[in-house]
Design a protein around this motif. Structure first.
Motif, PDB file in Angstrom:
ATOM      1  N   ALA A  13       0.833  -1.212   0.000  1.00 10.81           N
ATOM      2  CA  ALA A  13       0.000   0.000   0.000  1.00 10.81           C
ATOM      3  C   ALA A  13       0.865   1.259   0.000  1.00 10.81           C
ATOM      4  O   ALA A  13       0.590   2.201  -0.746  1.00 10.81           O
ATOM      5  N   LEU A  14       1.897   1.275   0.824  1.00 15.61           N
ATOM      6  CA  LEU A  14       2.750   2.462   0.903  1.00 15.61           C
ATOM      7  C   LEU A  14       3.451   2.723  -0.429  1.00 15.61           C
ATOM      8  O   LEU A  14       3.482   3.862  -0.911  1.00 15.61           O
ATOM      9  N   VAL A  15       3.966   1.680  -1.040  1.00 12.77           N
ATOM     10  CA  VAL A  15       4.647   1.857  -2.326  1.00 12.77           C
ATOM     11  C   VAL A  15       3.669   2.338  -3.395  1.00 12.77           C
ATOM     12  O   VAL A  15       3.975   3.240  -4.172  1.00 12.77           O
ATOM     13  N   THR A  16       2.473   1.764  -3.420  1.00 14.38           N
ATOM     14  CA  THR A  16       1.529   2.144  -4.481  1.00 14.38           C
ATOM     15  C   THR A  16       0.981   3.557  -4.304  1.00 14.38           C
ATOM     16  O   THR A  16       0.722   4.240  -5.290  1.00 14.38           O
ATOM     17  N   VAL A  17       0.809   4.010  -3.059  1.00 15.68           N
ATOM     18  CA  VAL A  17       0.251   5.362  -2.888  1.00 15.68           C
ATOM     19  C   VAL A  17       1.309   6.465  -2.932  1.00 15.68           C
ATOM     20  O   VAL A  17       0.981   7.607  -3.244  1.00 15.68           O
ATOM     21  N   ILE A  18       2.562   6.143  -2.625  1.00 17.09           N
ATOM     22  CA  ILE A  18       3.557   7.215  -2.544  1.00 17.09           C
ATOM     23  C   ILE A  18       4.331   7.413  -3.846  1.00 17.09           C
ATOM     24  O   ILE A  18       4.956   8.446  -4.051  1.00 17.09           O
ATOM     25  N   THR A  19       4.264   6.437  -4.754  1.00 18.46           N
ATOM     26  CA  THR A  19       4.962   6.591  -6.034  1.00 18.46           C
ATOM     27  C   THR A  19       4.211   7.588  -6.916  1.00 18.46           C
ATOM     28  O   THR A  19       3.010   7.804  -6.749  1.00 18.46           O
ATOM     29  N   TYR A 148      -4.852   1.317   3.640  1.00 16.53           N
ATOM     30  CA  TYR A 148      -4.781   2.388   2.644  1.00 16.53           C
ATOM     31  C   TYR A 148      -5.112   3.748   3.243  1.00 16.53           C
ATOM     32  O   TYR A 148      -4.519   4.758   2.856  1.00 16.53           O
ATOM     33  N   VAL A 149      -6.027   3.809   4.183  1.00 13.48           N
ATOM     34  CA  VAL A 149      -6.307   5.089   4.850  1.00 13.48           C
ATOM     35  C   VAL A 149      -5.047   5.585   5.554  1.00 13.48           C
ATOM     36  O   VAL A 149      -4.644   6.745   5.409  1.00 13.48           O
ATOM     37  N   VAL A 153      -2.469   8.984   4.431  1.00 11.76           N
ATOM     38  CA  VAL A 153      -2.096  10.153   5.248  1.00 11.76           C
ATOM     39  C   VAL A 153      -0.642  10.525   4.965  1.00 11.76           C
ATOM     40  O   VAL A 153      -0.306  11.696   4.765  1.00 11.76           O
ATOM     41  N   ILE A 154       0.224   9.524   4.919  1.00  9.60           N
ATOM     42  CA  ILE A 154       1.648   9.763   4.653  1.00  9.60           C
ATOM     43  C   ILE A 154       1.843  10.310   3.241  1.00  9.60           C
ATOM     44  O   ILE A 154       2.521  11.316   3.034  1.00  9.60           O
ATOM     45  N   SER A 155       1.216   9.672   2.285  1.00 11.16           N
ATOM     46  CA  SER A 155       1.412  10.056   0.881  1.00 11.16           C
ATOM     47  C   SER A 155       0.856  11.438   0.559  1.00 11.16           C
ATOM     48  O   SER A 155       1.553  12.273  -0.013  1.00 11.16           O
ATOM     49  N   THR A 156      -0.399  11.680   0.912  1.00  9.35           N
ATOM     50  CA  THR A 156      -1.004  12.966   0.559  1.00  9.35           C
ATOM     51  C   THR A 156      -0.285  14.118   1.255  1.00  9.35           C
ATOM     52  O   THR A 156      -0.066  15.168   0.653  1.00  9.35           O
ATOM     53  N   SER A 157       0.106  13.906   2.508  1.00 10.05           N
ATOM     54  CA  SER A 157       0.837  14.953   3.240  1.00 10.05           C
ATOM     55  C   SER A 157       2.194  15.221   2.607  1.00 10.05           C
ATOM     56  O   SER A 157       2.605  16.372   2.465  1.00 10.05           O
ATOM     57  N   THR A 158       2.882  14.160   2.223  1.00  8.33           N
ATOM     58  CA  THR A 158       4.218  14.306   1.644  1.00  8.33           C
ATOM     59  C   THR A 158       4.175  15.065   0.323  1.00  8.33           C
ATOM     60  O   THR A 158       4.920  16.032   0.122  1.00  8.33           O
ATOM     61  N   TRP A 159       3.312  14.637  -0.592  1.00  8.86           N
ATOM     62  CA  TRP A 159       3.265  15.279  -1.916  1.00  8.86           C
ATOM     63  C   TRP A 159       2.762  16.718  -1.835  1.00  8.86           C
ATOM     64  O   TRP A 159       3.265  17.595  -2.545  1.00  8.86           O
ATOM     65  N   THR A 160       1.803  16.983  -0.958  1.00  7.28           N
ATOM     66  CA  THR A 160       1.322  18.360  -0.801  1.00  7.28           C
ATOM     67  C   THR A 160       2.407  19.227  -0.176  1.00  7.28           C
ATOM     68  O   THR A 160       2.615  20.375  -0.588  1.00  7.28           O
TER      69      THR A 160
END
Length: 197
Positions: A13-19, A148-149, A153-160
């Motif tokens: 999940a982490l790899v798929t959402v943060i890439t 995924y929730v 949080v990690i992915s959306t915060s990081t990219w923003t």
């Protein structure tokens, strides 16, 4: 769910959402153009909209594609069209100081709805359910959704935050224009695997 399976699910999940992908390019562009606070509804829409989609996929939405195969082609055409429209909006976003008055980031509902026409989101949802909830029991699907929730949080915060950190650098109009056109091009490029499929 065993600890080994849960660990594998978290990593997946982490790899798929943060890439890099459509959601992340759009969040970075929104952070750069509108700032972190104004992008929060967009972040929540992605962070909750995608897991909601996973839940629906896990409970059988994909059977619709089995029943009526042309639906997949219709979804692909709608996805490509909508993402091209969003790329155009990103490419033509106004300068940050103007955005504060006239621009508008995606709302919660727009970002959550976007998941249903996001090819990467479909691929992720199908893979996650197939690999980590193969029996499609409600409990297993809820584990996938919960992971995924948390990862969102990690992915959306990081990219923003990346986009927001570029905000000051992008105050100069030419830099912002180059950035926005680059983000739009990356969003369009993320469609290539879908179009060539």
């Amino acid at each position: 769910m065993t600890l080994d399976l849960l660990s594998a699910l978290v990593a997946f999940a982490l790899v798929t959402v943060i890439t890099p992908g459509p959601n992340n390019f759009m969040l970075m562009a929104s952070g750069a153009n509108f700032g972190f606070r104004r992008t929060l509804p967009h972040m929540l829409g992605v962070g909750l909209g995608f897991p909601a989609m996973c839940f629906c996929v896990g409970l059988g939405v994909m059977r619709l594609f089995d029943l009526w195969p042309p639906l997949y082609t219709i979804l692909t055409v709608l996805s490509v069209g909508y993402m091209l429209y969003l790329a155009w909006k990103i490419a033509n976003a106004s300068a940050p100081e103007k955005s504060a008055v006239t621009g508008k980031p995606l709302t919660f509902f727009e970002a959550a709805s976007f998941q249903w026409v996001n090819p990467k989101a479909w691929s992720m949802a199908l893979s996650a359910i197939t690999l980590y909830a193969p029996g499609r029991s409600v409990g297993a699907v809820l584990w996938v959704v919960g992971v995924y929730v948390a990862c969102s949080v990690i992915s959306t915060s990081t990219w923003t935050a990346i986009g927001t950190s570029l905000r000051r650098f992008l105050q100069e109009g030419r830099r912002l224009k180059i950035f926005n056109w680059t983000m739009a091009a990356l969003l369009v490029a993320s469609l290539i695997p879908v179009i060539l499929r």
